[in-house]
Write an enzyme that holds these catalytic residues in place. Structure first.
Site, PDB file in Angstrom:
ATOM      1  CG  HIS A   1      -1.850   1.215   1.184  1.00 39.75           C
ATOM      2  ND1 HIS A   1      -1.771   2.238   2.081  1.00 39.75           N
ATOM      3  CD2 HIS A   1      -2.843   1.537   0.324  1.00 39.75           C
ATOM      4  CE1 HIS A   1      -2.696   3.154   1.794  1.00 39.75           C
ATOM      5  NE2 HIS A   1      -3.346   2.745   0.735  1.00 39.75           N
TER       6      HIS A   1
ATOM      7  CE  LYS B   1       1.638   3.941   3.679  1.00 37.85           C
ATOM      8  NZ  LYS B   1       0.380   3.529   3.043  1.00 37.85           N
TER       9      LYS B   1
ATOM     10  CB  THR C   1       7.977   0.095  14.111  1.00 40.51           C
ATOM     11  OG1 THR C   1       7.110   1.131  14.560  1.00 40.51           O
ATOM     12  CG2 THR C   1       9.287   0.169  14.870  1.00 40.51           C
TER      13      THR C   1
ATOM     14  CD  GLN D   1      17.322   1.784  -0.995  1.00 35.85           C
ATOM     15  OE1 GLN D   1      17.934   0.726  -0.854  1.00 35.85           O
ATOM     16  NE2 GLN D   1      17.784   2.942  -0.561  1.00 35.85           N
TER      17      GLN D   1
END
Length: 418
Positions: free
Chosen positions: A17, A66, A68, A83
């Site tokens: 998302h 978004k 942790t 990435q």
């Protein structure tokens, strides 16, 4: 420039998302980009998006996790497939023409990504985040969705993670099954047999609520989580209290008696608006219906006007040889719609053979009670009514196929208000 995009692709723990902002380096997006790189936080450290080490993508792109990042294993999913996926999606979006090449040095992109700690498949993490990022960029640059799309979909869509559907009355007509009962076992049996159909609404009848309280609404919700549930309280006074009580039990609509004072009706309707549920004004035994509706302020008209012939009157008509399912007692339905701008429901002796006549006269909700709940075969009795309705509003719809416009052979975009 200030563009906003969003996309969700995939399923399972690797689901992607993406939320993103595209904007000028000198604007608020650029400021957020700089702040993200300089103000680091534990577990949510943003990072620049690179296609490979030492090759940053253009426009410069910042990835913001978004979720942790708790350990090295979590970090490897971000500093690896995610990435690279974001970076290549950005580069490919430029190559595809979504972002003009002549502005890539003037803008930046901030991409927020969701990486589930339980995700294991790096290939899926890459694939889903690549697709979601590229789609979000395309949507952002095309200002998708249009407001027409939002308004068309707001009452139709279901969020996959929420786990249930919120039903709105966006495509009448509907069949409302009135559970005028005083027995919970009978209620459960009937609900269990009712067809799973978008056009079926469930009413917690007045006898049911009087005997078991508004908590019976929650019991119905447990049996049918996605149902549209009406609380037939026939509220005459302290409407605000009764509306809130019903809303707290997850009712989607509440019936207010049209015999109440104007002050009581207006307060009750106002509370339904506050609670975000439908108001139904039951006009049983009300004289001069048009006059009463016109007296209500424009912003306090009911969502649904119920033209209701009571059971005792209906029985009397039958005993004297009249037509208990006749349409004349309901008056001019279209005129009522002009006054309120809302829906109209009809109740009182409606049998399956009267459905098409009622719909033809403008009825949006057909209310049936004894024909269905008194039947030995509840499902068949309900289907007797549904046979006269159009199919479920969404039964032939593929929502994903309507998400974006596809150019035709001339390069024009197809219209998509749905």
């Amino acid at each position: 420039m200030y563009k906003i995009g969003e996309a969700l692709i995939g399923d399972g723990p690797e689901l992607a998302h993406v939320d993103l902002l595209i904007g000028d380096k000198q604007g608020p997006v650029g400021q957020a980009f700089a702040n993200g790189l300089s103000n680091l936080s534990v577990g949510h450290t943003p990072l620049t998006s690179v296609i490979r080490p030492n090759l940053m993508t253009k426009p410069a792109t910042l990835i913001i996790p978004k979720v942790t990042v708790g350990d090295l294993e979590d970090a490897s999913k971000i500093f690896g497939p995610a990435q690279t996926a974001v970076a290549r999606a950005v580069a490919d979006a430029v190559e595809a023409g979504y972002i003009p090449k002549d502005i890539v040095e003037d803008i930046v992109i901030n991409v927020s990504v969701f990486i589930d700690p339980s995700a294991k498949d790096f290939r899926k993490i890459y694939q889903y985040n690549y697709g979601a990022t590229k789609l979000a960029i395309r949507r952002a640059m095309k200002d998708y969705p249009s407001i027409d799309k939002v308004l068309a979909e707001k009452d139709r869509g279901t969020h996959p993670i929420m786990g249930f559907k919120v039903k709105k009355l966006w495509s009448p007509p509907y069949l409302q099954v009135a559970l005028d009962l005083d027995n919970l076992d009978a209620m459960e049996r009937i609900i269990d047999q009712l067809p799973e159909n978008e056009r079926v609404l469930i009413e917690a009848g007045t006898p049911l609520v009087k005997k078991f309280g508004v908590g019976v609404i929650s019991k119905i919700r447990e049996l049918r989580p996605d149902a549209f549930i009406i609380a037939d309280l026939k509220t005459l006074d302290v409407g605000r209290v009764e509306v809130k009580m019903s809303a707290d039990e997850t009712a989607d609509a509440i019936a207010i008696s049209g015999l109440g004072t104007m002050e009581s009706i207006m307060k009750a309707i106002h509370e339904t608006q506050k609670q975000g549920i439908y108001s139904i004004l039951d006009m049983m035994n009300v004289d001069e219906i048009d006059k009463k509706l016109k007296a209500l302020p424009e912003d306090l008209k009911p969502d649904i006007v119920l033209l209701h012939r009571n059971v005792d009157y209906e029985t009397w008509i039958k005993e004297h040889g009249g037509d208990a399912g006749g349409m004349t007692a309901w008056g001019d339905i279209e005129k009522i719609k002009e006054i309120t701008g809302g829906l109209v429901a009809v109740a009182g002796g409606v049998t399956p053979d009267k459905v098409e006549t009622a719909i033809g006269k403008g009825a949006d909700v057909i209310i049936a009670g004894r024909y269905i709940i008194g039947s030995r075969d509840v499902r068949r009795a309900a289907q007797d009514f549904l046979a006269h309705f159009e199919p479920d509003p969404d039964n032939m719809r593929l929502a994903m196929d309507e998400d974006e416009n596809i150019p035709d052979k001339k390069g024009d975009k197809k219209s998509s208000k749905k």
